[in-house]
Design a protein around this motif. Structure first.
Motif, PDB file in Angstrom:
ATOM      1  N   GLN A  91       7.774   3.439  -6.107  1.00  0.00           N
ATOM      2  CA  GLN A  91       9.095   3.722  -6.667  1.00  0.00           C
ATOM      3  C   GLN A  91       9.823   4.814  -5.898  1.00  0.00           C
ATOM      4  OE1 GLN A  91       8.396   4.671 -10.770  1.00  0.00           O
ATOM      5  NE2 GLN A  91       7.984   2.567 -11.367  1.00  0.00           N
ATOM      6  N   THR A  92       9.085   5.742  -5.277  1.00  0.00           N
ATOM      7  CA  THR A  92       9.731   6.917  -4.701  1.00  0.00           C
ATOM      8  C   THR A  92       9.680   6.995  -3.180  1.00  0.00           C
ATOM      9  OG1 THR A  92       7.668   8.136  -5.034  1.00  0.00           O
ATOM     10  CG2 THR A  92       9.334   8.308  -6.765  1.00  0.00           C
ATOM     11  N   LEU A  93       8.740   6.279  -2.546  1.00  0.00           N
ATOM     12  CA  LEU A  93       8.565   6.458  -1.107  1.00  0.00           C
ATOM     13  C   LEU A  93       9.664   5.865  -0.225  1.00  0.00           C
ATOM     14  CD1 LEU A  93       4.770   6.157  -0.268  1.00  0.00           C
ATOM     15  CD2 LEU A  93       6.298   8.039   0.275  1.00  0.00           C
ATOM     16  N   PRO A  94      10.133   4.627  -0.472  1.00  0.00           N
ATOM     17  CA  PRO A  94      10.988   4.001   0.555  1.00  0.00           C
ATOM     18  C   PRO A  94      12.254   4.769   0.905  1.00  0.00           C
ATOM     19  CG  PRO A  94      10.133   2.350  -0.937  1.00  0.00           C
ATOM     20  CD  PRO A  94       9.762   3.676  -1.524  1.00  0.00           C
ATOM     21  N   HIS A  95      13.079   5.165  -0.085  1.00  0.00           N
ATOM     22  CA  HIS A  95      14.301   5.926   0.195  1.00  0.00           C
ATOM     23  C   HIS A  95      15.103   5.313   1.335  1.00  0.00           C
ATOM     24  CE1 HIS A  95      13.916   9.297  -2.571  1.00  0.00           C
ATOM     25  NE2 HIS A  95      12.632   9.338  -2.303  1.00  0.00           N
ATOM     26  N   GLY A  96      15.390   4.005   1.235  1.00  0.00           N
ATOM     27  CA  GLY A  96      16.229   3.359   2.232  1.00  0.00           C
ATOM     28  C   GLY A  96      15.510   2.941   3.496  1.00  0.00           C
ATOM     29  N   ARG A  97      14.200   3.036   3.508  1.00  0.00           N
ATOM     30  CA  ARG A  97      13.450   2.617   4.693  1.00  0.00           C
ATOM     31  C   ARG A  97      12.380   1.602   4.252  1.00  0.00           C
ATOM     32  NH1 ARG A  97      12.038   6.984   7.554  1.00  0.00           N
ATOM     33  NH2 ARG A  97      12.920   8.558   6.179  1.00  0.00           N
ATOM     34  N   PRO A  98      12.041   0.636   5.102  1.00  0.00           N
ATOM     35  CA  PRO A  98      10.984  -0.303   4.733  1.00  0.00           C
ATOM     36  C   PRO A  98       9.611   0.372   4.735  1.00  0.00           C
ATOM     37  CG  PRO A  98      11.679  -0.700   6.983  1.00  0.00           C
ATOM     38  CD  PRO A  98      12.606   0.332   6.418  1.00  0.00           C
ATOM     39  N   LEU A  99       8.773  -0.055   3.827  1.00  0.00           N
ATOM     40  CA  LEU A  99       7.407   0.436   3.723  1.00  0.00           C
ATOM     41  C   LEU A  99       6.470  -0.754   3.902  1.00  0.00           C
ATOM     42  CD1 LEU A  99       5.246   2.585   2.901  1.00  0.00           C
ATOM     43  CD2 LEU A  99       5.668   1.916   0.529  1.00  0.00           C
ATOM     44  N   ARG A 100       5.533  -0.635   4.823  1.00  0.00           N
ATOM     45  CA  ARG A 100       4.523  -1.663   5.020  1.00  0.00           C
ATOM     46  C   ARG A 100       3.152  -1.022   4.879  1.00  0.00           C
ATOM     47  NH1 ARG A 100       8.425  -3.782   4.193  1.00  0.00           N
ATOM     48  NH2 ARG A 100       9.474  -5.518   5.277  1.00  0.00           N
ATOM     49  N   VAL A 101       2.273  -1.714   4.172  1.00  0.00           N
ATOM     50  CA  VAL A 101       0.929  -1.220   3.901  1.00  0.00           C
ATOM     51  C   VAL A 101      -0.058  -2.189   4.528  1.00  0.00           C
ATOM     52  CG1 VAL A 101      -0.724  -0.581   2.124  1.00  0.00           C
ATOM     53  CG2 VAL A 101       1.723  -0.199   1.721  1.00  0.00           C
ATOM     54  N   LEU A 102      -0.900  -1.688   5.421  1.00  0.00           N
ATOM     55  CA  LEU A 102      -1.879  -2.523   6.115  1.00  0.00           C
ATOM     56  C   LEU A 102      -3.267  -2.147   5.631  1.00  0.00           C
ATOM     57  CD1 LEU A 102      -2.573  -4.606   8.340  1.00  0.00           C
ATOM     58  CD2 LEU A 102      -2.652  -2.683   9.961  1.00  0.00           C
ATOM     59  N   GLU A 103      -3.953  -3.105   5.023  1.00  0.00           N
ATOM     60  CA  GLU A 103      -5.317  -2.846   4.559  1.00  0.00           C
ATOM     61  C   GLU A 103      -6.307  -3.410   5.575  1.00  0.00           C
ATOM     62  OE1 GLU A 103      -6.437  -6.583   1.708  1.00  0.00           O
ATOM     63  OE2 GLU A 103      -5.477  -4.896   0.729  1.00  0.00           O
ATOM     64  N   PRO A 104      -7.584  -3.038   5.481  1.00  0.00           N
ATOM     65  CA  PRO A 104      -8.573  -3.565   6.436  1.00  0.00           C
ATOM     66  C   PRO A 104      -8.651  -5.087   6.383  1.00  0.00           C
ATOM     67  CG  PRO A 104      -9.477  -1.709   5.220  1.00  0.00           C
ATOM     68  CD  PRO A 104      -8.183  -2.053   4.563  1.00  0.00           C
ATOM     69  N   PRO A 105      -8.975  -5.722   7.516  1.00  0.00           N
ATOM     70  CA  PRO A 105      -9.039  -7.195   7.541  1.00  0.00           C
ATOM     71  C   PRO A 105     -10.062  -7.737   6.552  1.00  0.00           C
ATOM     72  CG  PRO A 105      -9.080  -6.282   9.770  1.00  0.00           C
ATOM     73  CD  PRO A 105      -9.242  -5.132   8.836  1.00  0.00           C
ATOM     74  N   ARG A 106      -9.758  -8.923   6.030  1.00  0.00           N
ATOM     75  CA  ARG A 106     -10.657  -9.607   5.097  1.00  0.00           C
ATOM     76  C   ARG A 106     -11.312 -10.788   5.801  1.00  0.00           C
ATOM     77  NH1 ARG A 106      -8.320  -9.366  -1.001  1.00  0.00           N
ATOM     78  NH2 ARG A 106      -7.199  -7.378  -0.868  1.00  0.00           N
ATOM     79  N   GLN A 107     -12.567 -11.008   5.449  1.00  0.00           N
ATOM     80  CA  GLN A 107     -13.323 -12.089   6.065  1.00  0.00           C
ATOM     81  C   GLN A 107     -12.784 -13.435   5.596  1.00  0.00           C
ATOM     82  OE1 GLN A 107     -15.928 -11.209   8.185  1.00  0.00           O
ATOM     83  NE2 GLN A 107     -15.944 -13.342   8.844  1.00  0.00           N
ATOM     84  N   ALA A 108     -12.643 -14.375   6.523  1.00  0.00           N
ATOM     85  CA  ALA A 108     -12.195 -15.723   6.198  1.00  0.00           C
ATOM     86  C   ALA A 108     -12.846 -16.699   7.150  1.00  0.00           C
ATOM     87  CB  ALA A 108     -10.675 -15.834   6.289  1.00  0.00           C
ATOM     88  N   ALA A 109     -12.863 -17.976   6.747  1.00  0.00           N
ATOM     89  CA  ALA A 109     -13.518 -18.997   7.561  1.00  0.00           C
ATOM     90  C   ALA A 109     -12.749 -19.303   8.827  1.00  0.00           C
ATOM     91  CB  ALA A 109     -13.708 -20.270   6.736  1.00  0.00           C
ATOM     92  N   SER A 110     -11.470 -19.028   8.831  1.00  0.00           N
ATOM     93  CA  SER A 110     -10.656 -19.306  10.009  1.00  0.00           C
ATOM     94  C   SER A 110      -9.735 -18.125  10.251  1.00  0.00           C
ATOM     95  CB  SER A 110      -9.842 -20.584   9.807  1.00  0.00           C
ATOM     96  OG  SER A 110      -8.979 -20.435   8.699  1.00  0.00           O
ATOM     97  N   GLY A 111      -8.969 -18.210  11.306  1.00  0.00           N
ATOM     98  CA  GLY A 111      -8.059 -17.114  11.571  1.00  0.00           C
ATOM     99  C   GLY A 111      -7.947 -16.863  13.070  1.00  0.00           C
TER     100      GLY A 111
END
Length: 674
Positions: free
Chosen positions: A414-434
């Motif tokens: 609610q308070t962080l963006p202040h007119g700027r985009p916010l992107r959150v990158l979490e650690p990769p998740r295991q998947a069968a393909s990719g």
């Protein structure tokens, strides 16, 4: 007049559950009465309008309206129309919501002329009461109704008496589908004869089916076949298939698509692809809507969508983000309908209520707004477009999955963006393909970036160049070339070099409290944050009859007073828990975490609740006597170091921390080399 111009009073819409079928046990449903909506029409419409919902879906109910002698009782429908007019709300009318008169079944030839007669009478009744153009859905969810009547016993005597709860999606219910399409076409003709201005909204599910084993050609073919069933109704209405039914291209006026978390599954197991676990086999809703647009080239709305429990707000953010993405890609999506607006009872067990509404119903004559859900709606209603400008974006690199991050997530969003985009990158998740990257909206300005692939499983290894390329492309699509990188909870054993690939306009370091980082990352950081967030405020006391209050009351049902909530760190120190339990034998310690592995039994005054969602913290604080905050790597603060449980939202310490982050994220004029 532009036939494709939106006839809807608002983009954000809401629907009132109106199923009226007879179930397998012989119970005659009337969901409008069961939710108390029929006695609170003005109040319900007024409450919806105050949230910006000026267009609602209502069900007339053929079974409820046609009397045994063939006459019709439109008294409820007329009351709805007049109340909506008083409250300046538009109604989209569904004529048949699963139920049919008692002397009919879904395969009776008599259903078609009987329904057409009913539809004509509906149009003649509503035309003088509702401002035009009036919008009608002749038969709600022909595809789902045909399947349920053919593959299950849910539709009772009107269906084909299929096996109870078989849930076999290989059955399409094609015979029922043909009959209902013919009835819908006849109903449209009758409505148009009585109301030449009428518009039509055909509502059908939009879905995706994946093979359980992507290497099995038979399973892949089965998944494609079942996925194709979703086109049968629209194709019949348009005359593309079974032209003898009378379909024609003009029959497809507006398309309504329904989509829930359960709308994507695998075969042959019939297991749903879990949305909350971000299964990479799930297809983004924007992609599904794009496929509908390419196939039919007709304007559309999302006619039903919603979730249950604590996931409602997160689901709305995700759906709103996908709706925006679809519109940016050129899909003429003209509305999103939250469904249902009111909690409702289960179709097969009236004592069990689905907590899925924007309003919580402790009983049919009560209403309690679900505040996290409402806040999410208002954030998108007031900020529908992506943030513009040249301010640097903020990229947060997490040490764990977003759901596991021990931070005041909702307050930060609610308070962080202040007119700027916010992107959150979490650690990769295991998947069968990719590798594969999925973006999930967390708020109008924030998205979670989730990498999937064979190289998943956390930051145990630095991301590959292919994975980093996917991240760079996601950042480019966010419309910013400059990004400030925030390393949240960065560990000493994390790989200290790869973040340079995304550093951009600067680096903010928030170290891990247990194993803080060393080396270059310390010198490169523009600024540092404390390793631990200030304890989140319990906020206002939740009303005891609210959804949150009821959920916490159930969690604490077997916990005697006095209760002390130990706001759990991660990981939990079991020895510290035992020491606190021994030091305070008269206090019942409530911990919002799962118990660590331990061979010894826990003291009787220790109560493990399991992880408690952020949105329930205020209600938890309201039902305990004291809250002991997490005091650092060594454990909890002393038992007497408690916080009040009646303070206001967003404590000053958190506000100060947010100001520090935003000050560090000011653009420096340096362009990032992404």
């Amino acid at each position: 007049m532009n036939a494709n111009a939106s006839p809807f009073a608002s983009f954000w819409m809401g629907g009132y559950e109106g199923a009226d079928h007879v179930n397998a046990a012989g119970h005659e449903h009337d969901m409008v009465a069961a939710t108390g909506h029929d006695g609170r029409l003005d109040a319900d419409y007024r409450a919806a309008r105050r949230l910006g919902i000026r267009c609602v879906r209502e069900s007339i109910g053929w079974r409820l309206t046609e009397r045994p002698d063939g006459s019709f009782d439109f008294s409820r429908v007329m009351r709805m129309a007049l109340a909506a007019r008083r409250q300046n709300v538009q109604i989209l009318w569904s004529l048949m919501h699963y139920g049919v008169p008692a002397d009919l079944t879904l395969l009776d030839d008599a259903l078609i002329p009987r329904f057409a007669r009913f539809a004509g009478e509906v149009a003649r009744t509503l035309a003088p009461l509702c401002p035009g153009p009036r919008v009608y859905t002749p038969i709600n969810e022909i595809s789902f109704l045909s399947w349920a009547a053919s593959a299950t016993s849910d539709m009772g005597p009107a269906g084909l008496c299929g096996p109870a709860e078989s849930n076999d999606s290989r059955i399409s219910g094609y015979l029922v589908k043909q009959r209902l399409v013919k009835a819908a076409l006849a109903g449209m003709a009758a409505i148009r004869a009585a109301d030449p201005e009428a518009r039509f909204l055909h509502v059908e599910p939009v879905l995706h089916v994946a093979p359980g084993d992507g290497t099995d050609p038979d399973q892949c073919a089965l998944a494609r076949s079942i996925t194709s069933y979703q086109w049968q109704t629209f194709d019949m209405l348009a005359g593309r298939t079974d032209p003898g039914l009378g379909g024609h291209p003009e029959a497809l006026d507006w398309l309504g698509l329904n989509h829930y978390h359960s709308s994507q599954w695998e075969v042959p197991s019939e297991k749903r692809l879990p949305w909350h676990l971000r299964d990479p086999r799930r297809q983004p809703l924007s992609s599904l809507l794009g496929e509908v647009w390419r196939r039919y080239r007709r304007p559309m709305i999302l006619a039903e969508t919603g979730h249950i429990g604590v996931g409602r707000a997160a689901w709305l953010h995700e759906i709103a983000g996908e709706a925006r993405r679809a519109r940016e890609a050129g899909v003429p999506l003209q509305g999103v309908c939250l469904y249902p607006l009111l909690d409702r009872p289960d179709w097969n067990d009236a004592t069990r209520w689905h907590r899925s509404g924007l309003w919580h119903l402790q009983k049919p004559d009560s209403r309690c707004l679900n505040r996290p859900f409402a806040r999410a709606l208002l954030s998108w209603r007031d900020s529908p477009q992506r943030s513009q400008g040249d301010r640097a974006g903020l990229l947060v690199l997490l040490p764990c999955a977003w759901e596991d991050w021990r931070a005041p997530r909702e307050a930060l969003l609610q308070t962080l963006p202040h007119g700027r985009p916010l992107r959150v990158l979490e650690p990769p998740r295991q998947a069968a393909s990719g590798p594969l990257l999925r973006s999930h909206a967390l708020s109008p300005a924030a998205e979670l970036l989730v990498l999937h692939g064979r190289d998943g499983g956390g930051w145990a290894a630095a991301p590959t160049q292919e994975q980093l390329a996917l991240v760079r492309e996601a950042l480019r699509q966010a419309g910013r070339e400059r990004w400030v990188c925030w390393l949240a909870g960065w560990r000493g054993d994390a790989h200290p070099d790869w973040w340079r690939e995304l550093q951009g306009d600067g680096l903010i370091l928030q170290p891990c409290p247990i194993t803080p980082p060393r080396g270059d990352v310390l010198h490169a950081a523009r600024g540092r944050l404390p390793p631990l967030w200030p304890e989140p405020s319990p906020g206002r006391r939740a009303a005891p009859h609210s959804y949150e209050g009821e959920e916490i009351a159930a969690l604490l049902r077997n916990v005697p007073a006095p209760r002390l909530w130990l706001s759990a760190p991660h990981p939990v120190d079991g020895q510290r828990v035992r020491a606190l339990a021994s030091a305070t034998p008269m206090q019942h310690l409530v911990i919002d975490a799962s118990p660590p592995a331990d061979a010894l039994p826990w003291p009787p005054n220790v109560h493990w609740l399991g992880p408690v969602h952020d949105s329930l913290h205020a209600a938890l604080a309201a039902q305990v006597d004291r809250v002991a905050p997490w005091g650092g790597p060594q454990g909890w603060a002393a038992p007497n170091a408690t916080v009040r449980t009646d303070v206001e939202d967003t404590p000053p310490a958190l506000q100060a921390a947010v100001r520090v982050v935003m000050a560090m994220a000011r653009p420096t004029g340096t362009r990032a080399a992404l």
